[in-house]
Motif scaffolding. Structure first.
Motif, PDB file in Angstrom:
ATOM      1  N   VAL A 106       0.837  -1.204   0.000  1.00  0.00           N
ATOM      2  CA  VAL A 106       0.000   0.000   0.000  1.00  0.00           C
ATOM      3  C   VAL A 106       0.867   1.248   0.000  1.00  0.00           C
ATOM      4  O   VAL A 106       0.649   2.183  -0.784  1.00  0.00           O
ATOM      5  CB  VAL A 106      -0.954  -0.005   1.210  1.00  0.00           C
ATOM      6  N   LEU A 107       1.875   1.293   0.881  1.00  0.00           N
ATOM      7  CA  LEU A 107       2.744   2.466   0.977  1.00  0.00           C
ATOM      8  C   LEU A 107       3.512   2.709  -0.316  1.00  0.00           C
ATOM      9  O   LEU A 107       3.836   3.853  -0.654  1.00  0.00           O
ATOM     10  CB  LEU A 107       3.727   2.299   2.141  1.00  0.00           C
ATOM     11  N   ALA A 108       3.792   1.625  -1.049  1.00  0.00           N
ATOM     12  CA  ALA A 108       4.538   1.753  -2.303  1.00  0.00           C
ATOM     13  C   ALA A 108       3.635   2.078  -3.488  1.00  0.00           C
ATOM     14  O   ALA A 108       4.111   2.252  -4.608  1.00  0.00           O
ATOM     15  CB  ALA A 108       5.302   0.461  -2.581  1.00  0.00           C
ATOM     16  N   GLY A 109       2.333   2.155  -3.265  1.00  0.00           N
ATOM     17  CA  GLY A 109       1.406   2.475  -4.347  1.00  0.00           C
ATOM     18  C   GLY A 109       1.082   1.313  -5.259  1.00  0.00           C
ATOM     19  O   GLY A 109       0.552   1.512  -6.358  1.00  0.00           O
ATOM     20  N   LEU A 110       1.370   0.093  -4.816  1.00  0.00           N
ATOM     21  CA  LEU A 110       1.072  -1.086  -5.621  1.00  0.00           C
ATOM     22  C   LEU A 110      -0.271  -1.718  -5.273  1.00  0.00           C
ATOM     23  O   LEU A 110      -0.697  -2.675  -5.921  1.00  0.00           O
ATOM     24  CB  LEU A 110       2.189  -2.125  -5.458  1.00  0.00           C
ATOM     25  N   ALA A 144       2.331 -11.067  -5.045  1.00  0.00           N
ATOM     26  CA  ALA A 144       3.303 -10.177  -4.401  1.00  0.00           C
ATOM     27  C   ALA A 144       4.661 -10.866  -4.323  1.00  0.00           C
ATOM     28  O   ALA A 144       4.756 -12.055  -3.992  1.00  0.00           O
ATOM     29  CB  ALA A 144       2.822  -9.801  -3.012  1.00  0.00           C
ATOM     30  N   ARG A 145       5.718 -10.100  -4.595  1.00  0.00           N
ATOM     31  CA  ARG A 145       7.077 -10.642  -4.532  1.00  0.00           C
ATOM     32  C   ARG A 145       8.018  -9.648  -3.866  1.00  0.00           C
ATOM     33  O   ARG A 145       7.893  -8.438  -4.072  1.00  0.00           O
ATOM     34  CB  ARG A 145       7.600 -10.977  -5.939  1.00  0.00           C
ATOM     35  N   ARG A 178      16.546  -0.718   4.854  1.00  0.00           N
ATOM     36  CA  ARG A 178      17.649   0.251   4.839  1.00  0.00           C
ATOM     37  C   ARG A 178      18.490   0.065   3.579  1.00  0.00           C
ATOM     38  O   ARG A 178      18.941   1.027   2.956  1.00  0.00           O
ATOM     39  CB  ARG A 178      18.531   0.073   6.076  1.00  0.00           C
ATOM     40  N   ASP A 179      18.726  -1.184   3.205  1.00  0.00           N
ATOM     41  CA  ASP A 179      19.533  -1.468   2.013  1.00  0.00           C
ATOM     42  C   ASP A 179      18.734  -1.267   0.726  1.00  0.00           C
ATOM     43  O   ASP A 179      19.304  -1.014  -0.336  1.00  0.00           O
ATOM     44  CB  ASP A 179      20.047  -2.912   2.060  1.00  0.00           C
ATOM     45  N   GLY A 180      17.416  -1.395   0.817  1.00  0.00           N
ATOM     46  CA  GLY A 180      16.560  -1.300  -0.363  1.00  0.00           C
ATOM     47  C   GLY A 180      16.116  -2.665  -0.808  1.00  0.00           C
ATOM     48  O   GLY A 180      16.911  -3.616  -0.861  1.00  0.00           O
ATOM     49  N   ILE A 181      14.850  -2.789  -1.127  1.00  0.00           N
ATOM     50  CA  ILE A 181      14.291  -4.074  -1.506  1.00  0.00           C
ATOM     51  C   ILE A 181      13.366  -3.879  -2.710  1.00  0.00           C
ATOM     52  O   ILE A 181      12.664  -2.864  -2.829  1.00  0.00           O
ATOM     53  CB  ILE A 181      13.532  -4.709  -0.306  1.00  0.00           C
ATOM     54  N   LYS A 182      13.406  -4.834  -3.625  1.00  0.00           N
ATOM     55  CA  LYS A 182      12.533  -4.782  -4.794  1.00  0.00           C
ATOM     56  C   LYS A 182      11.188  -5.385  -4.420  1.00  0.00           C
ATOM     57  O   LYS A 182      11.112  -6.514  -3.949  1.00  0.00           O
ATOM     58  CB  LYS A 182      13.149  -5.569  -5.951  1.00  0.00           C
ATOM     59  N   LEU A 183      10.140  -4.621  -4.644  1.00  0.00           N
ATOM     60  CA  LEU A 183       8.781  -5.045  -4.314  1.00  0.00           C
ATOM     61  C   LEU A 183       7.987  -5.104  -5.612  1.00  0.00           C
ATOM     62  O   LEU A 183       8.026  -4.160  -6.410  1.00  0.00           O
ATOM     63  CB  LEU A 183       8.148  -4.061  -3.335  1.00  0.00           C
ATOM     64  N   SER A 184       7.273  -6.192  -5.828  1.00  0.00           N
ATOM     65  CA  SER A 184       6.562  -6.385  -7.098  1.00  0.00           C
ATOM     66  C   SER A 184       5.113  -6.764  -6.872  1.00  0.00           C
ATOM     67  O   SER A 184       4.781  -7.508  -5.949  1.00  0.00           O
ATOM     68  CB  SER A 184       7.236  -7.489  -7.929  1.00  0.00           C
ATOM     69  N   SER A 185       4.263  -6.256  -7.752  1.00  0.00           N
ATOM     70  CA  SER A 185       2.863  -6.656  -7.828  1.00  0.00           C
ATOM     71  C   SER A 185       2.650  -7.244  -9.203  1.00  0.00           C
ATOM     72  O   SER A 185       2.688  -6.527 -10.213  1.00  0.00           O
ATOM     73  CB  SER A 185       1.943  -5.454  -7.607  1.00  0.00           C
TER      74      SER A 185
END
Length: 415
Positions: free
Chosen positions: A355-359, A375-376, A395-402
Motif C-alpha cells: 500500500v505504501l509503495a502504491g502497488l 506479491a514478490r 535500509r539497504d533497499g528491496i525490490k517489491l513487485s505486484s
C-alpha cells in the motif's frame, strides 16, 4: 477528407466522430483563428488516460494555430454530468472541488502553451458565471429554448431511464448549464467550437442550438469516438486502477508500462491518437508483425510518456523496463519509494508495504494480492499475509513487485 489543416489532421488521426457542420467548420478554420473548448469536471484531483483524447485534440488545435480553451467545471461539478452514468455522482463539497481543480490544472501544462497570444491556451472556470446565476432569470432566459420532449431523446437521459435508474432533477439540468457555458464562452471569448467525447453529443448540439437561437450566430460542435481497447475494455482502466496523468498518482515507469502493454490490434490507432509521430512512420510501425510489434509498442510507450513526463523520464522508464524484463538486472533503475523510518520499526507487514509503495489501493486489496501469489520481495513470492519485512532489509533497499509488470525499489527514508 476535410481540407482545413486541423480538421484534416484530426480526421486522419482518428479524433473525429461527429460534427454539426463539417463544411462550415472547415471554412471557419481556413478563415482565421478558431477558439475551441472542452470542459473537464473536477471529480478527482487528477485526470486519467480516459481524458487524454480530449487533451491531445486541444494540443492538435494549438499546433495548427488555433486557440485551445480549457473549461474547468467548478460550477457543473456541483451538479454532476449524467452522461454515460448509471448512478448519480457523489456530491462533492466546495473545498473538495477547489482542491480537485488545483490538481487537474497540472495535467495540462505538459501539453498546452498558456498565455495571452492569439493562439495561446486559456483556462477558465465556469463557476464564474454559473455561480452567479439566478434561478428564475435562467428559466426565463435559457429554459424557454429547451423542450422536455427533446431532452428526453438524448442518450444521457434516455439510457438512464431505459435502465430504470433514477435521474435527479438536478442532473436533468446539466445539459442546460453546459449549453449556457457555450453561450457565455461565445460572448466573453469568441469561442465558436465545442468539442467533447461522443457521449456529449446531445449536450453539445443543445449548446450550438442555444447560441443560434439567442445570438443569431453560427457555432460548431465536434465529438471524438469512444476509445476502447480491441478487447472492448474501457480506455484508461487497469487491474491496478485508473491510469492517472500526474506523477504523484502514477509514476512515469508505470505510465510507460501501461502503453507498452497495449494490445497488438491497438498499436496503430494509439500511435495516431497519443503520439505526434508522422503518419507515414506510424503506418510503418503498424505494419510490423510477429514479435516485431513489440518494438512498435516500445515506441508508443516512450513517445506517449515523453509528452506527459518529458523525454528524459520516458527514456529512463524505457531503460528501467529493459533492464528489468530483458536482462533481469538489479532493481536500481526502478521507481524509488521511500518509507518513513517510523513505519518500519520492528519490521513492516508485506501487505502494508504494498500500500505504501502504491502497488495496492488498500490493505484489503494488498492482502488479496498476497493470498493470490501476486506479491514478490526481491523476486521471491510472498504467500503469508503476516510476513514481516525486516527494517534492515529496507535500509539497504528491496525490490517489491505486484504481478510481473509493476515494481518498486523500496527504501527507508534517510531522515
Amino acid at each position: 477528407m476535410p481540407t482545413a489543416e486541423f480538421l484534416h489532421d484530426a480526421t486522419a488521426r482518428g479524433f473525429v466522430h461527429q460534427c454539426t457542420d463539417t463544411e462550415g467548420l472547415q471554412a471557419a478554420l481556413q478563415a482565421g483563428i478558431v477558439p475551441g473548448y472542452i470542459g473537464f469536471d473536477c471529480t478527482a484531483d487528477s485526470l486519467h488516460v480516459g481524458s487524454l483524447t480530449q487533451i491531445m485534440l486541444l494540443r492538435l488545435m494549438q499546433r495548427h494555430g488555433h486557440r485551445p480553451v480549457v473549461l474547468m467545471g467548478g460550477g457543473t461539478t456541483r451538479i454532476g454530468d449524467p452522461s454515460g452514468k448509471d448512478e448519480t455522482r457523489q456530491m462533492l463539497t466546495d473545498d473538495q472541488i477547489t482542491a480537485n481543480m488545483a490538481g487537474i490544472r497540472r495535467c495540462f501544462a505538459p501539453f498546452l502553451t498558456f498565455g495571452d497570444g492569439p493562439a495561446d491556451a486559456i483556462m477558465l472556470d465556469n463557476n464564474v458565471w454559473l455561480g452567479a446565476l439566478g434561478y428564475i432569470p435562467l428559466l426565463r432566459d435559457v429554459g424557454v429554448h429547451f423542450t422536455v420532449n427533446r431532452m428526453l431523446t438524448f442518450d444521457s437521459v434516455r439510457l438512464r431511464l431505459d435502465r430504470e435508474q433514477p435521474l435527479t432533477f438536478l442532473e436533468f439540468n446539466y445539459m442546460i448549464l453546459q449549453s449556457y457555458d457555450f453561450r457565455e464562452l461565445f460572448r466573453r471569448h469568441g469561442v465558436t467550437l465545442q468539442m467533447g467525447g461522443s457521449d456529449q453529443w446531445g449536450n453539445i448540439v443543445s449548446g450550438v442550438d442555444l447560441v443560434r437561437r439567442t445570438e443569431s450566430a453560427t457555432v460548431f460542435g465536434l465529438t471524438t469516438p469512444l476509445i476502447t481497447t480491441a478487447s472492448g475494455a474501457k480506455m484508461g482502466k487497469t487491474a491496478q486502477g485508473a491510469v492517472w496523468l500526474t506523477a504523484d498518482r502514477l509514476v512515469p515507469f508505470d505510465y510507460w508500462q501501461f502503453w507498452r502493454n497495449t494490445e497488438d490490434a491497438d498499436v496503430g490507432r494509439f500511435l495516431r491518437l497519443f503520439t505526434e509521430l508522422p503518419l507515414a512512420e506510424i503506418a510503418r510501425l503498424e505494419s510490423l508483425g510477429g514479435a516485431e510489434i513489440n518494438a512498435a509498442k516500445k515506441v508508443l510507450a516512450t513517445e506517449a510518456t515523453a509528452l506527459l513526463h518529458g523525454r528524459e523520464a520516458a527514456e529512463a522508464a524505457a531503460e528501467a523496463a529493459r533492464r528489468t524484463f530483458e536482462e533481469g538486472s538489479d532493481a536500481d533503475t526502478l521507481p524509488l519509494v521511500t518509507i518513513p523510518a517510523g513505519e518500519a520499526a520492528g519490521g513492516i507487514p508485506a501487505f502494508r508495504l504494498l500500500v505504501l509503495a502504491g502497488l495496492a489501493a488498500s490493505n484489503a486489496e494488498a492482502r488479496r494480492l498476497v493470498r493470490g501469489g501476486g506479491a514478490r520481495l526481491d523476486d521471491v513470492a510472498v504467500t503469508d499475509e503476516g510476513h514481516l519485512v525486516p527494517e534492515a532489509a529496507l535500509r539497504d533497499g528491496i525490490k517489491l513487485s505486484s504481478g510481473r509488470k509493476h515494481h518498486r525499489l523500496v527504501r527507508l527514508s534517510p531522515d
